[in-house]
Scaffold this motif. Structure first.
Motif, mmCIF file in Angstrom:
data_model
loop_
_atom_site.group_PDB
_atom_site.id
_atom_site.type_symbol
_atom_site.label_atom_id
_atom_site.label_comp_id
_atom_site.label_asym_id
_atom_site.label_seq_id
_atom_site.Cartn_x
_atom_site.Cartn_y
_atom_site.Cartn_z
ATOM 1 N N UNK A 76 0.847 -1.191 0.000
ATOM 2 C CA UNK A 76 0.000 0.000 0.000
ATOM 3 C C UNK A 76 0.884 1.243 0.000
ATOM 4 N N UNK A 77 0.554 2.195 -0.850
ATOM 5 C CA UNK A 77 1.323 3.436 -0.944
ATOM 6 C C UNK A 77 0.709 4.469 -0.001
ATOM 7 N N UNK A 78 1.548 5.072 0.838
ATOM 8 C CA UNK A 78 1.061 6.070 1.796
ATOM 9 C C UNK A 78 1.903 7.332 1.721
ATOM 10 N N UNK A 79 1.419 8.378 2.335
ATOM 11 C CA UNK A 79 2.213 9.579 2.575
ATOM 12 C C UNK A 79 3.075 9.300 3.806
ATOM 13 N N UNK A 80 4.395 9.292 3.617
ATOM 14 C CA UNK A 80 5.288 8.941 4.714
ATOM 15 C C UNK A 80 5.184 9.859 5.910
ATOM 16 N N UNK A 81 4.691 11.079 5.698
ATOM 17 C CA UNK A 81 4.567 12.035 6.791
ATOM 18 C C UNK A 81 3.339 11.758 7.649
ATOM 19 N N UNK A 82 2.262 11.268 7.003
ATOM 20 C CA UNK A 82 0.986 11.150 7.718
ATOM 21 C C UNK A 82 0.436 9.732 7.801
ATOM 22 N N UNK A 83 1.011 8.803 7.042
ATOM 23 C CA UNK A 83 0.531 7.416 6.961
ATOM 24 C C UNK A 83 -0.797 7.296 6.222
ATOM 25 N N UNK A 84 -1.298 8.372 5.604
ATOM 26 C CA UNK A 84 -2.576 8.289 4.905
ATOM 27 C C UNK A 84 -2.383 7.757 3.487
ATOM 28 N N UNK A 85 -3.344 6.948 3.057
ATOM 29 C CA UNK A 85 -3.350 6.425 1.693
ATOM 30 C C UNK A 85 -3.991 7.452 0.764
ATOM 31 N N UNK B 91 -8.956 9.496 4.881
ATOM 32 C CA UNK B 91 -9.439 8.827 6.078
ATOM 33 C C UNK B 91 -8.976 7.403 6.218
ATOM 34 N N UNK B 92 -8.305 6.864 5.190
ATOM 35 C CA UNK B 92 -7.773 5.501 5.263
ATOM 36 C C UNK B 92 -6.255 5.600 5.425
ATOM 37 N N UNK B 93 -5.762 5.023 6.489
ATOM 38 C CA UNK B 93 -4.341 5.050 6.804
ATOM 39 C C UNK B 93 -3.788 3.626 6.698
ATOM 40 N N UNK B 94 -2.486 3.492 6.599
ATOM 41 C CA UNK B 94 -1.865 2.164 6.526
ATOM 42 C C UNK B 94 -0.469 2.233 7.114
ATOM 43 N N UNK B 95 0.034 1.070 7.547
ATOM 44 C CA UNK B 95 1.376 1.037 8.119
ATOM 45 C C UNK B 95 1.847 -0.375 8.358
#
Length: 970
Positions: A840-849, A853-857
Motif C-alpha cells: 500500500x502506498x502512503x504519505x510517509x509524513x501522515x501514513x494516509x493512503x 481517512x484511510x491510513x496504513x502502516x
C-alpha cells in the motif's frame, strides 16, 4: 623481504630469526607461519606483490621508502640516485629537460594539478634574474603525511629533482620549505644537503659541468594558508604568510619579485624518474590527462591505513576494498573525503569513479595534496562539514571579507543545524553563501573552502534535511540531537537509558512504568525484538553492548511475578470510533495508543486469534502463547475491542466500515504471503513455505515432516521453521541452506547459534537450483556451492557458483523461507487506494493512503520488517488519526529525543568495573528442548540484571565533551 623471490614475512620477533635463516636462507624452504594470511582465509600469500594492499600500488616516488637509509647518500646513489641529475647537466639542454617533463604529462601534485612542464617553460622564458626554485613541504592538511614521509625516507630524491629543475629554468638558488612540526624531516634534509654538498652534487660547478646551484631550508610556522604559493613566498621572504592577487604568477614575479618555480615534494621526487627512464615511461601510466602515480594518505574507517602510491585512474573501489581491505566490522561504506580540508566528499554510489584530476573535480572534490579519509555509516556528514569549516575559518588569513566572514558564517549555520536550531530557509542560505565564498575569494583556500559544504549538500542533502526538519542525526553523532543512542535508535522511542538506570537502582516498578509508557508489547519485545538499540550502544564501541532487550524482559518478568499491573488512564471518552484491519503488532499498537487518547478502536482480524504473525509466525520455544495473550489482554483492558475471524472483502469492506460510523480506517494486515524461489519443482508435494508451516503449527494443527527436512533461507523465519521441524517427534535431522556467509545471515545471531547448538546443520554459501521429484513429490534438492567473488555495490563479496560443485541432498520435506509479501487483495480498484504491487502506498509524513481517512502502516506498506518497526508504524498512525479525527493539520511534529525523567547515575567501584561483563542469557539445556516447545531463553536473574544495568555508560547524561552531567536532563 627475501630476494630475489620476493617472499614477504611479517610481524617477526628476534627469536624467529634463527628459524627463518635456517629454513629459508640455508635450506630454501619458505616459512609459512611468518607469512601474511588474509582475514577469513587459511592459506598465506607468500609474495608481497600478490597481497591486496600492495598489488594495486605502483611505487615510484616511494620506491626507496624502507629500502635505503635516508641518512646515507651512498645508499641513494646505489639505487640509481643522482643519475638523472648527471644526465640532465651533462647531456641535455634546458629546453630538452623541459620538453621531456612536458611530454611525460607530469602535473603538480600539490593540489591544482597544473602541468609542470608548462610552469617551467613560463619561468624559463622570463628574462629577469636571478631565478629561484621552491619545494613546498608545508603540508598543512589534517591527517596528511605524504610529503613528510618522502622527506624523511628519501630526501635526496627531492634534491635530485630540484637540481634538474634548476638546470631547466636557469636558477642558482633553491629553498625547501618544511613546517617546524616535522623535526625528523628537517633533520634528514639537513643531512642530505650537507652530504650532497660534500659530494659535489650541490654548490659550485656541480660534477664539473660549470652549473651552480645550492639549496637552503626554510622552517614554516605551520599555518595552513602558507601552503598557497604566494603566501609561501611571503613566508620565505620573512613576511606574514598572506596570499596576493594573481597575476602576476610566481613564474613571472615570485620570490623577491624574481621568476620562481614552486612545486611540492612529490612533484620534485617524480622528476628524476622521468629524466632517467624517459617521458614515455611515465606517460604510459595513468589516464589520458592524468599521468603517473599519486600518493594518498589512506585513513579513517578503513582496515588498512597508511601511505599508498597508486597509478592515476585507479578506482575508489580498488583503493577502499582492494588496498584498504574494506570497512572495519563490515560496516557500510558511506563516503570518502578527498583533497584535504577544502576537498569534497564522494558517496558510495560513485565508488567506481577513477581517481584523476578531472573526474574528482567533476564529482565535487579535488586531488589536493592527497588526503583520503574513508567514512562509514557512523559518520555525520553535516558534522564533518562543520569540522572542516571550523578548521578553515581558523586558518583563513583574513585578507578577503568573503573568506574571513563567509567561512565563519557557514560554520555558524552548520553549528545551528547540528544543534537542531536551524530552519529550512537556512539550507538555501548556506548553499548560496558557499557559492559566493567560492567565487569571491582571493586564494585557493577561500576558493575551495566551500567544497565540504557543497559536496555534502550535493550528495547528502537528506541528512541536512533530517537535522533541520526531523531533528534527527541519522549517524547519531550530534549530541544536541541525540541524548542517548539507544532511545534514539528505538523506532518507538523507548527510554532505554531511563529504565536501565532505574534497574541499576533496583527501582523495578518505576522501570516497569517507564517501559509501559511507550510500549504496549514489552514482553514480546523482550523476547523477539531485533534490538536496534544494542547495535548503537556506546558500550559496544569498546566491548559488549548492554543487554537492553534482556533487561526489558527482566523487568516484565519481575512485574508478572509480583502481579504489578499497568492500565493507563484513557483520554477524553466517547470520541470517534476507529477501525483497524489486522491484529498484528502494528494494529495492536495503533489501537492501544488510540484508546489512550480516548478513541474507541476496533481491530478486525482474519485469523481465529489475535497477534498476527506474533501468534502464528513465531514458535512457542521463542515466544510462548501466554506471553502474547497477556499483552493482548492488557491492550483490551485499555479500551481496545478485538474481533477475530473477520475476513475483509467477505465479511466487511472499507466502504462498509465508513458507512457503519467509523471515522477512520487503519490497514495493518502485515506480510503473510510467501515468495517463490523460481526453481524447477518447487510446487511439488512435500514443499512447504515457512509462513504457512509455522501458522499451522501455532494453530495447533499437525504438520508431518518426516525424518529429513531441508530449509532454504537465512532469516528468522528460516531458523524458526528449522527449529520447529526438529521438534517434530519423527524428525531426525534438519539442514539449512543459505547462499551467503554466516556473518550476512539476516536472522538474529543468537537464534542462529541456538539452532547450531540444537544440532541443525547450517550450510553456508550453498544455493538450491532444482527440487528433485518422484511421483509428484519432492525427494531431494539439488544445490550448487558458492564462493565469494567480486564485491557488489554494498561492498560485500558477491556469491558466485563454483563450476562442477553441484550436489544433491535427499529429504522428506522442503521448507522455503525466502521472504514474504503483503496480502492486500481485499483492496479493490474501486477503493481508489494506490498500491505498488501488493504494498500500500502512503504519505510517509501522515501514513494516509490515497483514500481520505484511510491510513496504513507496517508490513502492508514496507514489506516484511521487524516487530518494533511495525509497532512504530502503528504509533505514528495513532498520532495522525487523532489529528485527522479532530480536524487538525496532519503535519507531524518532530521533538528532540530526550528522556522524560532524570535518574541519578550509579557509580561502579573499581572491583565492579573490573568484573563488568555482559551476562550470558541463561538457556534451557539442549537435552531439555528435544521434541518440545518449552521456552529456550530463561532470562536474567535480579543480580545479573542489576550488574548489567550498572554497566550502562549513561549517554543521556553526557555533555558534548563526554563528561557526565549530574544536573537534570532537559
Amino acid at each position: 623481504m627475501v630476494q630475489p623471490e620476493g617472499i614477504f614475512y611479517q610481524q617477526l620477533k628476534i627469536e624467529d630469526v634463527p628459524l627463518l635463516v635456517e629454513e629459508h636462507l640455508l635450506k630454501g624452504r619458505p616459512v609459512k607461519k611468518f607469512m601474511y594470511i588474509p582475514p577469513m582465509e587459511k592459506e598465506p600469500i607468500p609474495k608481497m606483490r600478490d597481497i591486496a594492499f600492495f598489488k594495486h600500488q605502483r611505487l615510484i616516488v616511494l620506491r626507496n621508502r624502507g629500502r635505503i637509509d635516508p641518512e646515507k647518500i651512498d645508499e641513494y646513489i646505489g639505487f640509481d640516485g643522482y643519475e638523472a641529475m648527471a644526465k640532465a647537466l651533462a647531456e641535455m639542454t634546458p629546453e630538452e629537460v623541459i620538453a621531456e617533463i612536458s611530454a611525460s604529462g607530469l602535473r603538480g601534485r600539490g593540489g591544482a594539478g597544473f602541468p609542470t612542464g608548462k610552469k617551467w617553460e613560463a619561468c624559463r622564458k622570463e628574462k629577469a634574474t636571478p631565478k629561484y626554485l621552491i619545494c613546498n613541504g608545508d603540508e598543512g592538511d589534517p591527517g596528511a603525511f605524504m610529503d613528510r614521509s618522502v622527506l624523511e625516507a628519501d630526501p635526496h630524491a627531492i634534491l635530485d629533482g630540484m637540481v634538474i629543475g634548476a638546470k631547466a629554468i636557469g636558477a642558482e638558488k633553491g629553498f625547501i620549505y618544511i613546517r617546524n612540526e616535522y623535526p625528523l624531516a628537517l633533520h634528514r634534509v639537513e643531512i642530505a644537503i650537507r652530504q650532497a654538498q660534500e659530494y659535489g652534487l650541490l654548490g659550485k660547478n656541480i660534477l664539473g659541468t660549470g652549473f651552480d646551484f645550492d639549496v637552503e631550508i626554510v622552517q614554516g610556522a605551520g599555518a595552513f594558508v602558507s601552503g598557497e604559493e604566494t603566501a609561501l613566498i611571503a613566508s620565505v621572504e620573512g613576511r606574514i604568510a598572506t596570499p596576493r592577487q594573481r597575476p602576476p604568477y610566481p613564474a613571472q614575479k615570485g620570490l623577491w619579485g624574481k621568476p620562481t618555480v614552486i612545486n611540492n615534494v612529490e612533484t620534485w621526487a617524480t622528476v628524476p624518474n622521468i629524466i632517467r627512464r624517459g617521458a614515455q615511461w611515465l606517460a604510459s601510466l595513468g589516464t589520458e590527462t592524468s599521468k603517473g602515480t599519486k600518493i594518498f594518505s589512506l585513513v579513517g574507517k578503513i582496515n588498512n591505513t597508511g601511505l599508498v602510491e597508486v597509478p592515476m585512474g585507479i578506482t575508489l573501489r580498488d583503493i577502499v576494498y582492494g588496498i584498504g581491505g574494506g570497512i572495519p566490522q563490515d560496516r557500510e561504506f558511506k563516503a570518502i573525503q578527498i583533497g584535504g580540508p577544502s576537498g569534497g566528499c564522494i558517496p558510495a554510489k560513485l565508488l567506481d569513479l577513477p581517481v584523476d584530476y578531472e573526474s574528482l573535480t567533476g564529482a565535487g572534490a579535488m586531488m589536493g595534496s592527497g588526503g583520503m579519509i574513508v567514512l562509514d555509516d557512523k559518520t555525520c556528514m553535516v558534522d564533518l562539514a562543520k569540522y572542516f569549516l571550523n578548521f578553515l575559518r581558523d586558518e583563513s588569513c583574513g585578507t578577503c571579507l568573503s573568506c574571513r566572514e563567509g567561512t565563519q558564517r557557514m560554520w555558524e549555520i552548520l553549528k545551528d543545524i547540528t544543534e537542531g536550531k536551524a530552519k529550512e530557509k537556512d539550507l538555501a542560505l548556506l548553499e548560496e553563501l558557499a557559492k559566493v565564498v567560492k567565487d569571491a575569494s582571493l586564494c585557493g583556500l577561500g576558493q575551495t573552502a566551500a567544497n565540504p559544504v557543497l559536496s555534502t549538500l550535493r550528495y547528502f542533502r537528506d541528512e541536512y534535511e533530517a537535522h533541520i526538519k526531523l531533528k534527527r542525526c541519522p549517524a547519531m553523532v550530534c549530541k544536541e540531537l541525540v541524548s542517548s543512542p539507544c532511545q534514539y535508535a528505538c523506532p518507538i522511542d523507548q527510554e532505554a537509558s531511563t529504565y536501565i538506570a532505574l534497574i541499576a537502582r533496583r527501582n523495578f516498578e518505576e522501570a516497569f512504568r517507564v517501559i509501559m509508557k511507550d510500549n504496549p508489547l514489552p514482553s514480546v519485545c523482550g523476547r523477539v525484538c531485533h534490538h536496534p538499540c544494542e547495535k548503537v550502544c556506546a558500550a559496544g564501541e569498546t566491548g559488549d553492548p548492554i543487554s537492553i532487550r534482556g533487561l526489558k524482559r527482566f523487568v516484565m518478568d519481575w512485574a508478572d511475578r509480583n502481579d504489578i499491573s499497568y492500565i493507563p488512564e484513557p483520554g477524553e471518552q466517547n470520541r470517534e470510533r476507529i477501525a483497524i484491519i489486522g491484529a498484528g503488532p502494528s494494529g495492536l499498537t495503533a489501537g492501544y495508543f488510540l484508546a489512550r487518547k480516548g478513541f474507541r478502536p476496533t481491530i478486525f482480524e482474519a485469523l481465529p486469534v489475535a497477534g498476527g504473525m506474533l501468534a502464528v509466525g513465531i514458535p512457542d520455544h521463542r515466544l510462548p502463547k501466554p506471553v502474547i495473550n497477556k499483552e493482548i489482554e492488557r491492550i483490551k483492558a485499555a479500551g481496545v475491542e478485538v474481533r477475530t475471524g473477520i475476513i475483509m472483502g467477505r465479511d466487511i469492506t472499507i466502504e462498509g466500515l465508513f458507512k457503519s460510523g467509523y471515522k477512520a480506517v487503519f490497514c495493518a494486515t502485515g506480510a503473510g504471503k510467501s515468495l517463490m524461489m523460481g526453481i524447477p519443482g518447487e510446487d511439488a508435494g512435500g514443499v512447504l513455505h515457512s509462513v504457512e508451516y509455522l501458522k499451522e503449527l501455532n494453530l495447533g494443527k499437525k504438520v508431518p515432516v518426516g525424518k529429513r527436512v531441508c530449509v532454504v533461507g537465512g532469516g528468522n523465519s528460516a531458523i524458526d521453521a528449522a527449529r520447529a521441524a526438529l521438534r517434530d517427534k519423527d524428525c531426525e535431522n534438519v539442514a539449512i541452506f543459505y547462499r551467503r556467509t554466516k556473518a550476512e545471515m539476516p536472522a538474529l545471531a543468537e537464534e542462529v547459534d541456538a539452532a547450531i547448538d540444537e544440532g541443525i546443520d547450517i550450510q553456508f554459501l550453498v544455493a538450491p537450483i532444482k527440487v528433485v521429484t518422484k511421483n509428484g513429490k519432492a525427494v531431494a534438492i539439488e544445490c550448487v556451492r558458492m564462493k565469494l567473488g567480486e564485491k557488489d555495490a554494498s561492498g560485500r563479496p558477491r556469491p558466485v557458483p563454483i563450476e562442477g560443485s553441484n550436489f544433491t541432498t535427499s529429504l522428506d520435506t522442503l521448507i522455503l523461507a525466502i521472504s514474504e509479501r503483503p496480502d492486500t487483495s481485499y483492496i479493490v480498484e474501486a477503493d481508489g487506494i494506490r498500491r505498488d504491487r501488493e504494498n500500500i502506498v502512503i504519505d510517509g509524513e501522515t501514513s494516509m493512503t490515497t483514500w481520505d481517512g484511510v491510513f496504513a502502516g507496517g508490513d502492508a506498506v514496507t514489506g516484511p520488517g521487524s516487530v518494533v518497526e511495525a509497532m512504530a508504524a502503528g504509533k505514528l498512525a495513532a498520532e495522525t488519526i487523532e489529528k485527522y479525527a479532530c480536524g487538525k493539520p496532519l503535519r507531524r511534529e518532530y521533538p528532540l529525543t530526550r528522556p522524560s525523567m532524570y535518574v541519578a547515575p550509579e557509580m561502579l567501584s573499581e572491583e565492579e568495573v573490573d568484573k563488568a561483563r555482559r551476562p550470558q542469557m541463561k538457556h534451557l539445556p539442549v537435552s531439555r528442548r528435544r521434541k518440545n516447545f518449552k521456552e529456550v531463553e530463561i532470562g536474567l536473574t535480579e543480580e545479573k540484571a542489576v550488574q548489567e544495568a550498572k554497566r550502562c555508560l549513561r549517554c543521556d547524561l553526557q555533555t558534548e565533551d563526554g563528561k557526565i552531567s549530574t544536573g537534570r536532563t532537559t
